[in-house]
Design a protein around this motif. Sequence first.
Motif, PDB file in Angstrom:
ATOM      1  N   ASP B 159     -17.002  18.773  41.923  1.00  0.00           N
ATOM      2  CA  ASP B 159     -18.337  18.170  42.025  1.00  0.00           C
ATOM      3  C   ASP B 159     -19.393  19.053  41.394  1.00  0.00           C
ATOM      4  O   ASP B 159     -20.203  18.602  40.589  1.00  0.00           O
ATOM      5  CB  ASP B 159     -18.780  18.016  43.483  1.00  0.00           C
ATOM      6  CG  ASP B 159     -17.770  17.285  44.309  1.00  0.00           C
ATOM      7  OD1 ASP B 159     -16.929  16.591  43.718  1.00  0.00           O
ATOM      8  OD2 ASP B 159     -17.834  17.437  45.539  1.00  0.00           O
ATOM      9  N   GLY B 160     -19.401  20.315  41.825  1.00  0.00           N
ATOM     10  CA  GLY B 160     -20.434  21.236  41.335  1.00  0.00           C
ATOM     11  C   GLY B 160     -20.366  21.362  39.835  1.00  0.00           C
ATOM     12  O   GLY B 160     -21.385  21.378  39.133  1.00  0.00           O
ATOM     13  N   MET B 161     -19.140  21.432  39.335  1.00  0.00           N
ATOM     14  CA  MET B 161     -18.976  21.593  37.899  1.00  0.00           C
ATOM     15  C   MET B 161     -19.460  20.346  37.162  1.00  0.00           C
ATOM     16  O   MET B 161     -20.122  20.456  36.120  1.00  0.00           O
ATOM     17  CB  MET B 161     -17.501  21.864  37.609  1.00  0.00           C
ATOM     18  CG  MET B 161     -17.252  22.580  36.331  1.00  0.00           C
ATOM     19  SD  MET B 161     -18.156  24.151  36.183  1.00  0.00           S
ATOM     20  CE  MET B 161     -16.819  25.328  36.379  1.00  0.00           C
ATOM     21  N   ALA B 162     -19.136  19.194  37.693  1.00  0.00           N
ATOM     22  CA  ALA B 162     -19.601  17.956  37.067  1.00  0.00           C
ATOM     23  C   ALA B 162     -21.129  17.904  37.078  1.00  0.00           C
ATOM     24  O   ALA B 162     -21.767  17.544  36.076  1.00  0.00           O
ATOM     25  CB  ALA B 162     -19.024  16.742  37.800  1.00  0.00           C
ATOM     26  N   GLU B 163     -21.710  18.301  38.189  1.00  0.00           N
ATOM     27  CA  GLU B 163     -23.181  18.322  38.262  1.00  0.00           C
ATOM     28  C   GLU B 163     -23.769  19.277  37.228  1.00  0.00           C
ATOM     29  O   GLU B 163     -24.813  19.017  36.629  1.00  0.00           O
ATOM     30  CB  GLU B 163     -23.643  18.771  39.660  1.00  0.00           C
ATOM     31  CG  GLU B 163     -23.442  17.726  40.738  1.00  0.00           C
ATOM     32  CD  GLU B 163     -23.911  18.216  42.112  1.00  0.00           C
ATOM     33  OE1 GLU B 163     -24.735  19.151  42.169  1.00  0.00           O
ATOM     34  OE2 GLU B 163     -23.454  17.670  43.128  1.00  0.00           O
ATOM     35  N   ALA B 164     -23.109  20.425  37.065  1.00  0.00           N
ATOM     36  CA  ALA B 164     -23.616  21.427  36.129  1.00  0.00           C
ATOM     37  C   ALA B 164     -23.611  20.872  34.704  1.00  0.00           C
ATOM     38  O   ALA B 164     -24.596  20.984  33.957  1.00  0.00           O
ATOM     39  CB  ALA B 164     -22.777  22.698  36.208  1.00  0.00           C
ATOM     40  N   LEU B 176     -21.350  23.821  24.719  1.00  0.00           N
ATOM     41  CA  LEU B 176     -21.493  24.898  25.699  1.00  0.00           C
ATOM     42  C   LEU B 176     -20.233  25.738  25.830  1.00  0.00           C
ATOM     43  O   LEU B 176     -19.153  25.348  25.381  1.00  0.00           O
ATOM     44  CB  LEU B 176     -21.949  24.337  27.055  1.00  0.00           C
ATOM     45  CG  LEU B 176     -21.150  23.262  27.734  1.00  0.00           C
ATOM     46  CD1 LEU B 176     -20.144  23.916  28.655  1.00  0.00           C
ATOM     47  CD2 LEU B 176     -22.090  22.372  28.551  1.00  0.00           C
ATOM     48  N   ALA B 177     -20.431  26.904  26.415  1.00  0.00           N
ATOM     49  CA  ALA B 177     -19.320  27.846  26.565  1.00  0.00           C
ATOM     50  C   ALA B 177     -18.986  28.039  28.029  1.00  0.00           C
ATOM     51  O   ALA B 177     -19.861  28.005  28.895  1.00  0.00           O
ATOM     52  CB  ALA B 177     -19.701  29.201  25.959  1.00  0.00           C
ATOM     53  N   TYR B 178     -17.707  28.236  28.283  1.00  0.00           N
ATOM     54  CA  TYR B 178     -17.280  28.648  29.624  1.00  0.00           C
ATOM     55  C   TYR B 178     -16.707  30.053  29.519  1.00  0.00           C
ATOM     56  O   TYR B 178     -15.870  30.324  28.656  1.00  0.00           O
ATOM     57  CB  TYR B 178     -16.225  27.687  30.180  1.00  0.00           C
ATOM     58  CG  TYR B 178     -15.669  28.159  31.515  1.00  0.00           C
ATOM     59  CD1 TYR B 178     -16.503  28.263  32.629  1.00  0.00           C
ATOM     60  CD2 TYR B 178     -14.327  28.529  31.653  1.00  0.00           C
ATOM     61  CE1 TYR B 178     -16.020  28.721  33.848  1.00  0.00           C
ATOM     62  CE2 TYR B 178     -13.832  28.972  32.876  1.00  0.00           C
ATOM     63  CZ  TYR B 178     -14.696  29.071  33.959  1.00  0.00           C
ATOM     64  OH  TYR B 178     -14.215  29.536  35.164  1.00  0.00           O
ATOM     65  N   LEU B 179     -17.195  30.945  30.380  1.00  0.00           N
ATOM     66  CA  LEU B 179     -16.666  32.314  30.422  1.00  0.00           C
ATOM     67  C   LEU B 179     -15.615  32.372  31.520  1.00  0.00           C
ATOM     68  O   LEU B 179     -15.931  32.306  32.706  1.00  0.00           O
ATOM     69  CB  LEU B 179     -17.781  33.308  30.724  1.00  0.00           C
ATOM     70  CG  LEU B 179     -19.006  33.248  29.800  1.00  0.00           C
ATOM     71  CD1 LEU B 179     -20.008  34.333  30.182  1.00  0.00           C
ATOM     72  CD2 LEU B 179     -18.596  33.375  28.340  1.00  0.00           C
ATOM     73  N   ASN B 180     -14.369  32.494  31.098  1.00  0.00           N
ATOM     74  CA  ASN B 180     -13.268  32.487  32.062  1.00  0.00           C
ATOM     75  C   ASN B 180     -13.272  33.697  32.982  1.00  0.00           C
ATOM     76  O   ASN B 180     -13.607  34.812  32.571  1.00  0.00           O
ATOM     77  CB  ASN B 180     -11.931  32.477  31.319  1.00  0.00           C
ATOM     78  CG  ASN B 180     -11.521  31.081  30.902  1.00  0.00           C
ATOM     79  OD1 ASN B 180     -11.002  30.306  31.702  1.00  0.00           O
ATOM     80  ND2 ASN B 180     -11.787  30.753  29.650  1.00  0.00           N
ATOM     81  N   GLY B 181     -12.834  33.489  34.217  1.00  0.00           N
ATOM     82  CA  GLY B 181     -12.587  34.583  35.155  1.00  0.00           C
ATOM     83  C   GLY B 181     -11.234  35.206  34.861  1.00  0.00           C
ATOM     84  O   GLY B 181     -10.641  34.931  33.811  1.00  0.00           O
ATOM     85  N   ALA B 194     -11.915  21.877  35.932  1.00  0.00           N
ATOM     86  CA  ALA B 194     -13.050  21.019  36.281  1.00  0.00           C
ATOM     87  C   ALA B 194     -14.026  20.902  35.117  1.00  0.00           C
ATOM     88  O   ALA B 194     -14.546  19.824  34.825  1.00  0.00           O
ATOM     89  CB  ALA B 194     -13.762  21.559  37.522  1.00  0.00           C
ATOM     90  N   ILE B 195     -14.277  22.003  34.436  1.00  0.00           N
ATOM     91  CA  ILE B 195     -15.262  21.939  33.349  1.00  0.00           C
ATOM     92  C   ILE B 195     -14.679  21.202  32.144  1.00  0.00           C
ATOM     93  O   ILE B 195     -15.384  20.441  31.471  1.00  0.00           O
ATOM     94  CB  ILE B 195     -15.795  23.340  32.955  1.00  0.00           C
ATOM     95  CG1 ILE B 195     -17.065  23.182  32.113  1.00  0.00           C
ATOM     96  CG2 ILE B 195     -14.769  24.178  32.239  1.00  0.00           C
ATOM     97  CD1 ILE B 195     -17.750  24.490  31.806  1.00  0.00           C
ATOM     98  N   VAL B 196     -13.409  21.417  31.897  1.00  0.00           N
ATOM     99  CA  VAL B 196     -12.785  20.702  30.786  1.00  0.00           C
ATOM    100  C   VAL B 196     -12.880  19.200  31.028  1.00  0.00           C
ATOM    101  O   VAL B 196     -13.277  18.419  30.146  1.00  0.00           O
ATOM    102  CB  VAL B 196     -11.305  21.142  30.609  1.00  0.00           C
ATOM    103  CG1 VAL B 196     -10.572  20.198  29.677  1.00  0.00           C
ATOM    104  CG2 VAL B 196     -11.243  22.583  30.092  1.00  0.00           C
ATOM    105  N   ALA B 197     -12.569  18.817  32.244  1.00  0.00           N
ATOM    106  CA  ALA B 197     -12.625  17.394  32.581  1.00  0.00           C
ATOM    107  C   ALA B 197     -14.051  16.857  32.465  1.00  0.00           C
ATOM    108  O   ALA B 197     -14.293  15.779  31.909  1.00  0.00           O
ATOM    109  CB  ALA B 197     -12.098  17.178  34.003  1.00  0.00           C
ATOM    110  N   ALA B 198     -15.007  17.646  32.989  1.00  0.00           N
ATOM    111  CA  ALA B 198     -16.397  17.183  32.978  1.00  0.00           C
ATOM    112  C   ALA B 198     -16.918  17.065  31.545  1.00  0.00           C
ATOM    113  O   ALA B 198     -17.613  16.101  31.194  1.00  0.00           O
ATOM    114  CB  ALA B 198     -17.277  18.130  33.787  1.00  0.00           C
ATOM    115  N   CYS B 199     -16.582  18.028  30.714  1.00  0.00           N
ATOM    116  CA  CYS B 199     -17.048  17.982  29.327  1.00  0.00           C
ATOM    117  C   CYS B 199     -16.427  16.798  28.584  1.00  0.00           C
ATOM    118  O   CYS B 199     -17.107  16.106  27.811  1.00  0.00           O
ATOM    119  CB  CYS B 199     -16.714  19.288  28.606  1.00  0.00           C
ATOM    120  SG  CYS B 199     -17.783  20.649  29.114  1.00  0.00           S
ATOM    121  N   ALA B 200     -15.146  16.598  28.823  1.00  0.00           N
ATOM    122  CA  ALA B 200     -14.477  15.465  28.179  1.00  0.00           C
ATOM    123  C   ALA B 200     -15.143  14.160  28.615  1.00  0.00           C
ATOM    124  O   ALA B 200     -15.477  13.300  27.793  1.00  0.00           O
ATOM    125  CB  ALA B 200     -12.993  15.458  28.544  1.00  0.00           C
ATOM    126  N   ALA B 201     -15.381  14.055  29.921  1.00  0.00           N
ATOM    127  CA  ALA B 201     -15.965  12.822  30.443  1.00  0.00           C
ATOM    128  C   ALA B 201     -17.362  12.575  29.886  1.00  0.00           C
ATOM    129  O   ALA B 201     -17.783  11.436  29.698  1.00  0.00           O
ATOM    130  CB  ALA B 201     -16.011  12.883  31.967  1.00  0.00           C
TER     131      ALA B 201
END
Lengths: 329, 329
Positions: B159-164, B176-181, B194-201
């Motif tokens: 959820d949070g990631m989708a909101e972001a 945008l970029a994601y900095l992996n942990g 989550a971010i991959v899914a949100a970006c794709a969507a």
Amino acid sequence: MPVTLADVAQATGLSASTVSRALSDPDKVNPHTRDRVRRAARELGYVPNQTARSLSSGHHDIIGLIVPDIANPFFPPIIKAIQARAGLKGKTVIITDVDEHPGDEVQRAQVIRKRVDGLIMVSPRASEERLHELAHLNPIVFVNRQVAGAANVLVDNADGMAEAVEHLTALGHRKLAYLNGPRRSWSNTQRREAIVAACAAQGVELVEYGPFEPQIQAGVRAADLVYASEVTAVIAYDDLIALGLMTRLAERGVRVGHDLSVIGIDDSPMSGMAYPTLTSIHVPGAEAGMTAVDLVLGMIENPSDEEPPVVQLETRLVVRGSTALAPAT
Amino acid sequence: MPVTLADVAQATGLSASTVSRALSDPDKVNPHTRDRVRRAARELGYVPNQTARSLSSGHHDIIGLIVPDIANPFFPPIIKAIQARAGLKGKTVIITDVDEHPGDEVQRAQVIRKRVDGLIMVSPRASEERLHELAHLNPIVFVNRQVAGAANVLVDNADGMAEAVEHLTALGHRKLAYLNGPRRSWSNTQRREAIVAACAAQGVELVEYGPFEPQIQAGVRAADLVYASEVTAVIAYDDLIALGLMTRLAERGVRVGHDLSVIGIDDSPMSGMAYPTLTSIHVPGAEAGMTAVDLVLGMIENPSDEEPPVVQLETRLVVRGSTALAPAT
DNA sequence: CTGAAAGCGCTTACAG
DNA sequence: CTGAAAGCGCTTACAG
């Protein structure tokens, strides 16, 4: 259900005494027997019951650590240093956070004292009178707090504070503020006295605000007081207050490190990450923690009626971006 | 030297059994007797030996807590919540910091398990295989880490990631970029998916950097990669990385919250204090901690072979100053 | 409601 | 070098 010493004894055909020795005092046993026992123990998955061991041996191999607030970034480095040092000596440390409630310090110490061989109390907030009650229970060392007649690892604020005032003076500041820490805080008394002395010695005017809790929010509150005053530089009781101060001043359009200089105390990891980076007085927390472990272990091994040890460590100023020339008037 | 149950028994002329009951199970004793025992205990300064009590009763009233790194600001609020909740139920918690060494997690758990009634492991870094070894030792609950077949308190990053991503999209960001942990981090896998899914969507282009350790310094390193790329917004694995990123970018003259948007994860106390303040995904750490205490106490009181409980908590975006309209191209 | 006894799982003098 | 025994300080069925 769990495997006991008796199970290992039965499996090897030896007595519990011998198994016990083979495992915890190997020199007292025939090497061949020792190996036999160890192998059996491993195969059965035997793990000694520390509770039983403690009850009969009278020691726990545990050091108790009591801190006011693990969320305050001053403490984690100290805690880690203590854990690392204790681990090196085969001791475990159990941490208790008393959430800045002075009343809980003594009570929690009483509760855990039967489970530990010695205690370390970092920056306790309780009255000296109450802390005295603890001094005779276990070996105990107080870090960053002077308790007469007890083992102490102290940090001398005077040097760092003198360096800070000197630094500001050299930059042309003539009027500065000190943001007091909590009322009745021993550290605050030390710091306050050091800055008063340093300002007097260097002919700088000093105004004081506070008391403030060691929290970012308190620094935010302090900011408006500072804003309304005429000082050109501020020294805060700790980095958290300094950081809150800087944040709020930035909101009000004050450029810290330009219009106003700010100095924190503790040199916590965040001071290098703030914007601007925060000039701060380094307090050797990790060193103090390690020293405390050495002292408490020494007292456990060698309980004497001699005067308990007192160690003094030094502070020093670390200059970063939040201090600059006093603005031209 | 210390006062024992036997001393109190002798002082009152009662048996040790009765004294024991009067103190720890008052209902089983005549009220008058009870008061007599209590008074004598107080006068003699009797304090029960918890070690002995544990050995004979089989319980410790202690919960063990294992965390990767208390210096990471994500953990203190969780730890405090756990301590508070456990204290309310009459339990003490002992904390172990494993300093981000996955290997130590299982080992330390083995060591303390005989001293505690149950274990809580927050964000463990060890492999699921190794964590499985622990699942059958004590009642244990894993927080912020899914371990199949064990009790879990999980945080749903989706959820949070989708909101972001939605927030950034609304501001006009398209790349945008994601900095992996850390590599092999369970949380990172969750967040990344989550971010991959949100970006794709949402039709946004995503580039990835890392792995990075959850430390400010890692964010500093990340900054130069981001600087050289063409993204207009960055989501970091956690707030520490985000803060390091912001600091370094500021040094290089990038105005975060203007030239570039940054989002952290954890919503740690520092995110409101950074400059600019950091937009972050709130992770309900305190709530997760309290839930974990309730679960582990439930399992202690009521050991069943039923499927261990799994609780899911939600994340949400907290918007602050580090995110803004994408710069006009 | 109270007491005598056994037991929790170890360690450690004391003998041999 | 090894074993039998006592003991650490409590709790808890079991009797009464």
